[in-house]
Motif scaffolding. Structure first.
Motif, PDB file in Angstrom:
ATOM      1  N   UNK A  53       1.811  -3.576   2.425  1.00 21.34           N
ATOM      2  CA  UNK A  53       0.525  -3.037   1.988  1.00 21.34           C
ATOM      3  C   UNK A  53      -0.510  -3.140   3.098  1.00 21.34           C
ATOM      4  N   UNK A  54      -0.059  -3.593   4.277  1.00 20.47           N
ATOM      5  CA  UNK A  54      -0.934  -3.736   5.442  1.00 20.47           C
ATOM      6  C   UNK A  54      -0.085  -3.569   6.698  1.00 20.47           C
ATOM      7  N   UNK A  55      -0.757  -3.435   7.836  1.00 19.73           N
ATOM      8  CA  UNK A  55      -0.042  -3.328   9.106  1.00 19.73           C
ATOM      9  C   UNK A  55       0.858  -4.539   9.314  1.00 19.73           C
ATOM     10  N   UNK A  56       1.987  -4.316   9.971  1.00 25.16           N
ATOM     11  CA  UNK A  56       2.895  -5.414  10.269  1.00 25.16           C
ATOM     12  C   UNK A  56       2.726  -5.884  11.704  1.00 25.16           C
ATOM     13  N   UNK A  57       3.304  -7.045  12.002  1.00 24.92           N
ATOM     14  CA  UNK A  57       3.355  -7.516  13.382  1.00 24.92           C
ATOM     15  C   UNK A  57       4.507  -6.810  14.075  1.00 24.92           C
ATOM     16  N   UNK A  58       4.496  -6.821  15.378  1.00 28.51           N
ATOM     17  CA  UNK A  58       5.624  -6.282  16.138  1.00 28.51           C
ATOM     18  C   UNK A  58       6.831  -7.175  15.868  1.00 28.51           C
ATOM     19  N   UNK A  59       7.984  -6.549  15.694  1.00 32.95           N
ATOM     20  CA  UNK A  59       9.242  -7.282  15.544  1.00 32.95           C
ATOM     21  C   UNK A  59      10.220  -6.768  16.585  1.00 32.95           C
ATOM     22  N   UNK A  60      11.022  -7.676  17.098  1.00 37.79           N
ATOM     23  CA  UNK A  60      12.110  -7.322  18.005  1.00 37.79           C
ATOM     24  C   UNK A  60      13.269  -8.242  17.664  1.00 37.79           C
ATOM     25  N   UNK A  61      14.351  -7.667  17.181  1.00 36.31           N
ATOM     26  CA  UNK A  61      15.548  -8.421  16.814  1.00 36.31           C
ATOM     27  C   UNK A  61      16.549  -8.263  17.959  1.00 36.31           C
ATOM     28  N   UNK A  62      16.870  -9.354  18.621  1.00 32.33           N
ATOM     29  CA  UNK A  62      17.734  -9.277  19.793  1.00 32.33           C
ATOM     30  C   UNK A  62      19.203  -9.049  19.451  1.00 32.33           C
ATOM     31  N   UNK A  63      19.625  -9.432  18.246  1.00 30.13           N
ATOM     32  CA  UNK A  63      21.045  -9.310  17.903  1.00 30.13           C
ATOM     33  C   UNK A  63      21.309  -8.498  16.638  1.00 30.13           C
ATOM     34  N   UNK A  64      20.276  -7.856  16.093  1.00 25.31           N
ATOM     35  CA  UNK A  64      20.458  -7.069  14.874  1.00 25.31           C
ATOM     36  C   UNK A  64      19.770  -5.713  15.015  1.00 25.31           C
ATOM     37  N   UNK A  65      20.474  -4.688  14.594  1.00 30.82           N
ATOM     38  CA  UNK A  65      19.869  -3.359  14.483  1.00 30.82           C
ATOM     39  C   UNK A  65      19.306  -3.236  13.071  1.00 30.82           C
ATOM     40  N   UNK A  66      18.236  -2.475  12.910  1.00 26.21           N
ATOM     41  CA  UNK A  66      17.674  -2.181  11.592  1.00 26.21           C
ATOM     42  C   UNK A  66      17.991  -0.738  11.240  1.00 26.21           C
ATOM     43  N   UNK A  67      18.550  -0.534  10.060  1.00 23.95           N
ATOM     44  CA  UNK A  67      18.719   0.797   9.500  1.00 23.95           C
ATOM     45  C   UNK A  67      17.845   0.807   8.253  1.00 23.95           C
ATOM     46  N   UNK A  68      16.908   1.740   8.191  1.00 28.12           N
ATOM     47  CA  UNK A  68      15.948   1.777   7.094  1.00 28.12           C
ATOM     48  C   UNK A  68      16.017   3.108   6.366  1.00 28.12           C
ATOM     49  N   UNK A  69      15.817   3.051   5.053  1.00 28.65           N
ATOM     50  CA  UNK A  69      15.678   4.251   4.237  1.00 28.65           C
ATOM     51  C   UNK A  69      14.355   4.106   3.498  1.00 28.65           C
ATOM     52  N   UNK A  70      13.417   4.985   3.809  1.00 22.72           N
ATOM     53  CA  UNK A  70      12.098   4.907   3.186  1.00 22.72           C
ATOM     54  C   UNK A  70      12.210   5.389   1.743  1.00 22.72           C
ATOM     55  N   UNK A  71      11.747   4.542   0.815  1.00 25.86           N
ATOM     56  CA  UNK A  71      11.815   4.870  -0.601  1.00 25.86           C
ATOM     57  C   UNK A  71      10.493   5.442  -1.117  1.00 25.86           C
ATOM     58  N   UNK A  72       9.384   4.781  -0.788  1.00 23.34           N
ATOM     59  CA  UNK A  72       8.062   5.195  -1.274  1.00 23.34           C
ATOM     60  C   UNK A  72       7.016   4.997  -0.184  1.00 23.34           C
ATOM     61  N   UNK A  73       6.041   5.874  -0.127  1.00 23.39           N
ATOM     62  CA  UNK A  73       4.916   5.707   0.777  1.00 23.39           C
ATOM     63  C   UNK A  73       5.151   6.288   2.161  1.00 23.39           C
ATOM     64  N   UNK A  74       4.102   6.217   2.964  1.00 19.90           N
ATOM     65  CA  UNK A  74       4.169   6.691   4.348  1.00 19.90           C
ATOM     66  C   UNK A  74       3.525   5.657   5.267  1.00 19.90           C
ATOM     67  N   UNK A  75       3.881   5.732   6.537  1.00 20.68           N
ATOM     68  CA  UNK A  75       3.331   4.832   7.548  1.00 20.68           C
ATOM     69  C   UNK A  75       3.528   5.466   8.911  1.00 20.68           C
ATOM     70  N   UNK A  76       2.893   4.877   9.897  1.00 23.39           N
ATOM     71  CA  UNK A  76       3.167   5.210  11.285  1.00 23.39           C
ATOM     72  C   UNK A  76       4.066   4.108  11.825  1.00 23.39           C
ATOM     73  N   UNK A  77       5.184   4.497  12.403  1.00 23.54           N
ATOM     74  CA  UNK A  77       6.120   3.554  13.007  1.00 23.54           C
ATOM     75  C   UNK A  77       6.035   3.715  14.513  1.00 23.54           C
ATOM     76  N   UNK A  78       5.785   2.606  15.199  1.00 20.18           N
ATOM     77  CA  UNK A  78       5.760   2.608  16.662  1.00 20.18           C
ATOM     78  C   UNK A  78       7.003   1.867  17.128  1.00 20.18           C
ATOM     79  N   UNK A  79       7.763   2.482  18.047  1.00 19.71           N
ATOM     80  CA  UNK A  79       8.996   1.869  18.548  1.00 19.71           C
ATOM     81  C   UNK A  79       9.029   1.909  20.072  1.00 19.71           C
TER      82      UNK A  79
END
Length: 141
Positions: A53-79
């Motif tokens: 419900x608010x901006x997130x912190x930067x995350x970097x996972x060194x040993x895991x990939x993230x696969x995401x499926x957006x269910x509800x809402x919109x956002x700006x994703x910076x990568x």
């Protein structure tokens, strides 16, 4: 290909019908039976629902990939780019205050996103908005 099958099932809105007695996890309508805070760790991958419900912190996972499926809402994703003020928050996990030089994109319901291990990412939400998404964290081999 188990992850691809799960993602296709979620995206296409099909019922994920599998026998409970074979150790299969089923989240009817995309919600864990134990509620949105439930996470499932299968060793080589994890499943969770994230809600912001608010901006997130930067995350970097060194040993895991993230696969995401957006269910509800919109956002700006910076990568991509460089993590500003990096801090180790756990084994192979880094967070930061921002990203320098990343790529911005708008994401919304139905979008499928794969963020490889080692790539910084951060969500930004417009005031008063929220976003909910399924995350499959895939352990890098």
């Amino acid at each position: 290909m188990k992850v691809c099958g799960l993602i296709l099932t979620m995206v296409l809105g099909c019922a994920l019908a599998m026998a409970q007695d074979s150790g299969v996890t089923v989240w009817p309508k995309g919600v864990p039976p134990g509620g949105i805070k439930q996470k499932a760790d299968f060793g080589d991958h994890l499943l969770e629902i994230s809600h912001r419900e608010a901006n997130g912190r930067v995350e970097l996972h060194q040993t895991k990939a993230d696969v995401m499926v957006i269910q509800l809402g919109t956002a700006t994703l910076v990568t991509g780019g460089e993590v500003i003020d990096p801090v180790a928050t756990g084994a192979n996990e880094i967070q930061g205050s921002g990203i320098k030089g990343g790529v911005k994109r708008t994401i919304g319901p139905g979008d499928v996103i794969e963020i490889p291990a080692g790539i910084a990412h951060q969500f930004f939400l417009a005031p008063g908005t929220q976003i909910t998404y399924l995350v499959v964290k895939v352990v890098k081999r």
